[in-house]
Design a protein around this motif. Sequence first.
Motif, PDB file in Angstrom:
ATOM      1  N   TYR A  22      -3.376   4.448   3.290  1.00  0.00           N
ATOM      2  CA  TYR A  22      -2.809   3.858   4.506  1.00  0.00           C
ATOM      3  C   TYR A  22      -2.573   2.363   4.321  1.00  0.00           C
ATOM      4  O   TYR A  22      -1.499   1.833   4.671  1.00  0.00           O
ATOM      5  N   LYS A  23      -3.538   1.672   3.768  1.00  0.00           N
ATOM      6  CA  LYS A  23      -3.401   0.224   3.574  1.00  0.00           C
ATOM      7  C   LYS A  23      -2.272  -0.097   2.607  1.00  0.00           C
ATOM      8  O   LYS A  23      -1.545  -1.081   2.791  1.00  0.00           O
ATOM      9  N   CYS A  24      -2.122   0.741   1.585  1.00  0.00           N
ATOM     10  CA  CYS A  24      -1.003   0.557   0.643  1.00  0.00           C
ATOM     11  C   CYS A  24       0.336   0.697   1.353  1.00  0.00           C
ATOM     12  O   CYS A  24       1.256  -0.099   1.139  1.00  0.00           O
ATOM     13  N   LEU A  25       0.441   1.714   2.196  1.00  0.00           N
ATOM     14  CA  LEU A  25       1.717   2.056   2.802  1.00  0.00           C
ATOM     15  C   LEU A  25       2.077   1.181   3.991  1.00  0.00           C
ATOM     16  O   LEU A  25       3.261   0.939   4.250  1.00  0.00           O
ATOM     17  N   LEU A  73       0.245   8.860  -5.491  1.00  0.00           N
ATOM     18  CA  LEU A  73       0.301   7.597  -6.235  1.00  0.00           C
ATOM     19  C   LEU A  73       1.728   7.076  -6.311  1.00  0.00           C
ATOM     20  O   LEU A  73       1.993   5.889  -6.081  1.00  0.00           O
ATOM     21  N   PHE A  74       2.652   7.972  -6.618  1.00  0.00           N
ATOM     22  CA  PHE A  74       4.049   7.560  -6.749  1.00  0.00           C
ATOM     23  C   PHE A  74       4.591   7.038  -5.417  1.00  0.00           C
ATOM     24  O   PHE A  74       5.221   5.974  -5.370  1.00  0.00           O
ATOM     25  N   GLU A  75       4.344   7.754  -4.340  1.00  0.00           N
ATOM     26  CA  GLU A  75       4.874   7.352  -3.036  1.00  0.00           C
ATOM     27  C   GLU A  75       4.292   6.017  -2.580  1.00  0.00           C
ATOM     28  O   GLU A  75       4.956   5.252  -1.863  1.00  0.00           O
ATOM     29  N   ALA A  76       3.073   5.720  -3.001  1.00  0.00           N
ATOM     30  CA  ALA A  76       2.439   4.465  -2.621  1.00  0.00           C
ATOM     31  C   ALA A  76       2.783   3.329  -3.579  1.00  0.00           C
ATOM     32  O   ALA A  76       2.306   2.205  -3.393  1.00  0.00           O
ATOM     33  N   GLY A  77       3.593   3.622  -4.592  1.00  0.00           N
ATOM     34  CA  GLY A  77       3.938   2.598  -5.577  1.00  0.00           C
ATOM     35  C   GLY A  77       2.794   2.246  -6.496  1.00  0.00           C
ATOM     36  O   GLY A  77       2.754   1.152  -7.073  1.00  0.00           O
TER      37      GLY A  77
END
Length: 297
Positions: A22-25, A73-77
Amino acid sequence: MDVQKAKDFIRKNARAVELAEYKCLFKNGPKAAFVEALKPYQNPDGGFGHALEPDNWNPGSSPITTNDAMGRLFEAGALDKEGEMARDMVRYLTSGQEFDPERRRWLFAIDSNKDYPHAVWWERKSEDIPGWNPTVSLAAFLVYMDIPGPWRELVTEAFQDLEQAGEKLGDGAKCYILAWKLLKSAGITDVIDFDKAQKAIQKTLEGTISPETAKYGVEYVPSPSWFFQEESPFLYEGAKPLIQAEREALAKLQMEDGGFDIFWQWYTPYGEFEQARAWWRPRVTLERLRFFVNSGC
């Protein structure tokens, strides 16, 4: 939908891995923190297990759980091609574990799932290799990582099947979307025709997303939020009213605590279902939040 209440629910109730995601996104949080939060779910063989998907408590590695970790992992970069986590995933996937060499598919469900709390769909049936889920995205990941092997041919074959069949796929459509994105992001142009593949995915989504909007979020039918959690190249014209219908439904589905509930049962006797539900709710809420914030059209 009350966006702030959904965010508060995630912050208060999510496991460390979903909180870091969540924090990544949404908060531009450190990608390294998400990678670190995923480490307890990765085994020494490089694959993932340990209830990363909360309705399968098998601690052992499985292709489908490894695919889940890789995709998130991919979706969050946060999918670092040079990182230890990605390299270890490669080691697991190229080991031959849970890979049928004759049909050239990774298994969807594995035998050991039955030994741990799980939902009924994780029980392996005989000859259980349903289509290209998760093979197409796992093979695309190995192409993305530039790993020798039959992976390019597998991805090409998978998309040829999609273009010819155009069938309903449910969760399997997510694997095609992830495969397309992996190759596109890496600029790998000699495996699939991106335009043809994009149209094939759009056609598949058109046949997969349920038009029965009254069932969104209350019955197990594919809805727009399964596939459109960001601005998407796969959006088709007929999806727009369905997206709007689901956006309107979210206000009714959001619970008093700000979160969303799951809408399925395990259909197995394990008492751990309620714990799994508690783990699922923040993850489902994060998915709904991404859809609501990013899918306006």
